[in-house]
Design an enzyme around this catalytic site. Structure first.
Site, PDB file in Angstrom:
ATOM      1  N   ARG A   1       0.821  -1.217   0.000  1.00  0.00           N
ATOM      2  CA  ARG A   1       0.000   0.000   0.000  1.00  0.00           C
ATOM      3  C   ARG A   1       0.852   1.263   0.000  1.00  0.00           C
ATOM      4  O   ARG A   1       0.445   2.310  -0.482  1.00  0.00           O
ATOM      5  CB  ARG A   1      -0.986   0.018   1.184  1.00  0.00           C
TER       6      ARG A   1
ATOM      7  N   TYR B   1     -11.177  15.448 -19.181  1.00  0.00           N
ATOM      8  CA  TYR B   1     -11.642  14.068 -19.085  1.00  0.00           C
ATOM      9  C   TYR B   1     -12.864  14.031 -18.143  1.00  0.00           C
ATOM     10  O   TYR B   1     -12.854  14.704 -17.098  1.00  0.00           O
ATOM     11  CB  TYR B   1     -10.501  13.185 -18.557  1.00  0.00           C
TER      12      TYR B   1
ATOM     13  N   ASP C   1      -2.317  16.398 -17.573  1.00  0.00           N
ATOM     14  CA  ASP C   1      -2.694  15.024 -17.902  1.00  0.00           C
ATOM     15  C   ASP C   1      -2.174  14.765 -19.321  1.00  0.00           C
ATOM     16  O   ASP C   1      -2.682  15.336 -20.294  1.00  0.00           O
ATOM     17  CB  ASP C   1      -4.221  14.887 -17.825  1.00  0.00           C
TER      18      ASP C   1
ATOM     19  N   LYS D   1      -4.279   3.415 -20.794  1.00  0.00           N
ATOM     20  CA  LYS D   1      -4.356   3.731 -22.222  1.00  0.00           C
ATOM     21  C   LYS D   1      -3.021   3.385 -22.902  1.00  0.00           C
ATOM     22  O   LYS D   1      -2.682   2.227 -23.004  1.00  0.00           O
ATOM     23  CB  LYS D   1      -4.745   5.196 -22.400  1.00  0.00           C
TER      24      LYS D   1
HETATM   25  C1  LIG Z   1      -9.012   7.305 -19.153  1.00  0.00           C
HETATM   26  C2  LIG Z   1      -8.508   8.637 -18.763  1.00  0.00           C
HETATM   27  C3  LIG Z   1      -8.377   8.991 -17.408  1.00  0.00           C
HETATM   28  C4  LIG Z   1      -8.803   8.074 -16.293  1.00  0.00           C
HETATM   29  O1  LIG Z   1      -8.044   6.926 -16.273  1.00  0.00           O
HETATM   30  P1  LIG Z   1      -8.527   5.522 -15.608  1.00  0.00           P
HETATM   31  O2  LIG Z   1      -7.327   4.668 -15.759  1.00  0.00           O
HETATM   32  O3  LIG Z   1      -9.730   5.058 -16.359  1.00  0.00           O
HETATM   33  O4  LIG Z   1      -8.846   5.836 -14.181  1.00  0.00           O
HETATM   34  C5  LIG Z   1      -7.860  10.238 -17.120  1.00  0.00           C
HETATM   35  N1  LIG Z   1      -7.497  11.104 -18.086  1.00  0.00           N
HETATM   36  C6  LIG Z   1      -7.616  10.795 -19.392  1.00  0.00           C
HETATM   37  C7  LIG Z   1      -7.206  11.802 -20.416  1.00  0.00           C
HETATM   38  C8  LIG Z   1      -8.125   9.563 -19.771  1.00  0.00           C
HETATM   39  O5  LIG Z   1      -8.260   9.270 -21.075  1.00  0.00           O
END
Ligand SMILES: *Cc1c(COP(=O)(O)O)cnc(C)c1O
Length: 385
Positions: free
Chosen positions: A50, A104, A176, A201
């Site tokens: 953790r 997002y 992000d 992703k």
């Molecule tokens: C999918 C996504 C997230 C969230 O990610 P998870 O792994 O589904 O929690 C955040 N920002 C962007 C740009 C995303 O495409």
């Protein structure tokens, strides 16, 4: 090595122990939750899953940090775990956040549902309009949060200017970078304090794991790790193994995805059935010039509108043979979706209309198939409309 190695070299070799444990080329999965205490060990040196301090987790953190040339990194249980732990670390009650006006969906909902109860305020700003940011800043402003590439219109934020604005104003800069991936942009090199990813992703890249990460300034990443320790969003070593394996092929995957998106975008732009294509690699995209200067590649994501509207979209989805109709993105397989009913369903029709997302907009996440095969598939499908 004297010169900065290519991202491909970094992706393969970053964080690797040489020699690896027992001479292994592949860093093993240390599945154990806890490790023997060492003499004089401080509390934050305890090796516990953790706390993200076990060997597999430290190996992955080293790999992630080097990938974007950050000082430090921590992997998280999802992209949202990375984003929530980051905001919870940077912001206190009373703080104000500047935030890009297209986000997002999960991030937008997190702010909409939790900023109030945490005592944060925030102001949406246009990430393409640096001249408007100063007016939105208040004495309480602590940080600026943007996304490199917007979803689903693939607008390019003025990230160079965000980093500079934050440096000049004493704000923590957070980006992000999920859509660009470190292959196309490494925001720490622009001076960003913290970079977050949904590793679900491109970093993972195979649609088979959920993870996230935070990369950047060591003091801030330490705080994120401490926050995550208490909120419980650490990444399991098993998923971490899949992620580190995925990262090794990041360069070749993303370059093929860049190539495929460019080929499909160009093809679609020349077709009479297609009303509009949104791809920053096309010269008529509003951010093309900025993107060309900023990015190493225009990315694997694009969106488009058909002349025939929603009916034509449904027919296209039926006729396509290679792309899966599915949300999410960044996998080796091409996926196609209608953001109005998936990623942007929860934001409501008003918001979609305001940011220019028609109900019949189609978003494509290009996989690593052959570009000619994808184009041929679109050609046969469009000809059936
Ligand atoms: C999918 C996504 C997230 C969230 O990610 P998870 O792994 O589904 O929690 C955040 N920002 C962007 C740009 C995303 O495409």
């Amino acid at each position: 090595m004297v010169q900065q190695p290519a991202i491909d070299t970094t992706a393969v070799h970053a964080g690797e122990r040489r020699p690896g444990p027992e001479g292994s080329l592949v860093f093993p999965i240390y599945q154990g939750t806890v490790f023997q205490s060492r003499p004089g060990e401080a509390y934050d040196e305890i090796q516990y899953v953790r706390m993200s301090t076990t060997p597999s987790q430290q190996y992955l953190a080293d790999k992630l940090a080097e990938l974007e040339q950050g000082e430090a990194a921590v992997a998280t249980a999802s992209g949202m775990a990375a984003i929530s732990a980051t905001l919870l670390s940077v912001l206190r009650a009373g703080d104000h956040l500047l935030v890009a006006n297209v986000l997002y969906g999960g991030t937008a909902s997190l702010l909409a549902k939790f900023a109030d109860r945490l005592g944060w305020t925030y102001t949406f700003v246009d990430p393409q309009a640096p001249e408007t940011w100063e007016a939105a800043r208040t004495p309480q402003t602590k940080a600026f949060y943007v996304e490199t590439l917007s979803n689903p219109l693939i607008r390019v934020s003025r990230v160079r200017e965000v980093a500079e604005f934050c440096r000049n104003s004493g704000l923590v800069s957070i980006v992000d970078n999920t859509f660009a991936s470190p292959v196309n942009l490494r925001p720490t090199q622009l001076g960003f304090d913290l970079v977050v990813h949904s590793a679900t992703k491109y970093l993972g890249g195979h649609s088979d794991l959920v993870a996230g990460c935070v990369i950047g300034r060591a003091d801030l990443v330490d705080q994120v790790r401490a926050t995550q320790n208490l909120f419980g969003g650490s990444l399991d070593p098993h998923a971490g193994f899949l992620l580190s394996r995925g990262i090794k092929t990041l360069g070749v995957r993303v370059r093929q995805q860049n190539t495929n998106a460019a080929a499909v975008a160009e093809f679609l732009a020349g077709r009479p059935e297609v009303a509009k294509v949104h791809y920053p690699g096309l010269p008529n995209h509003p951010d093309h010039a900025y993107a060309a200067e900023l990015l190493d590649g225009f990315g694997g994501m694009l969106s488009f509108e058909l002349v025939g509207g929603e009916q034509a979209v449904d027919a296209l989805f039926d006729a396509l043979q290679l792309p899966y109709v599915a949300p999410s993105l960044g996998g080796v397989e091409t996926t196609i979706t209608k953001p109005a009913v998936t990623s942007h369903a929860s934001v409501g029709a008003d918001h979609r209309a305001r940011v220019g997302i028609p109900d019949d907009l189609v978003r494509l996440s290009c996989g690593i198939e052959g570009a000619d095969d994808l184009v041929a598939d679109f050609e046969q499908a469009l000809s059936k409309l």
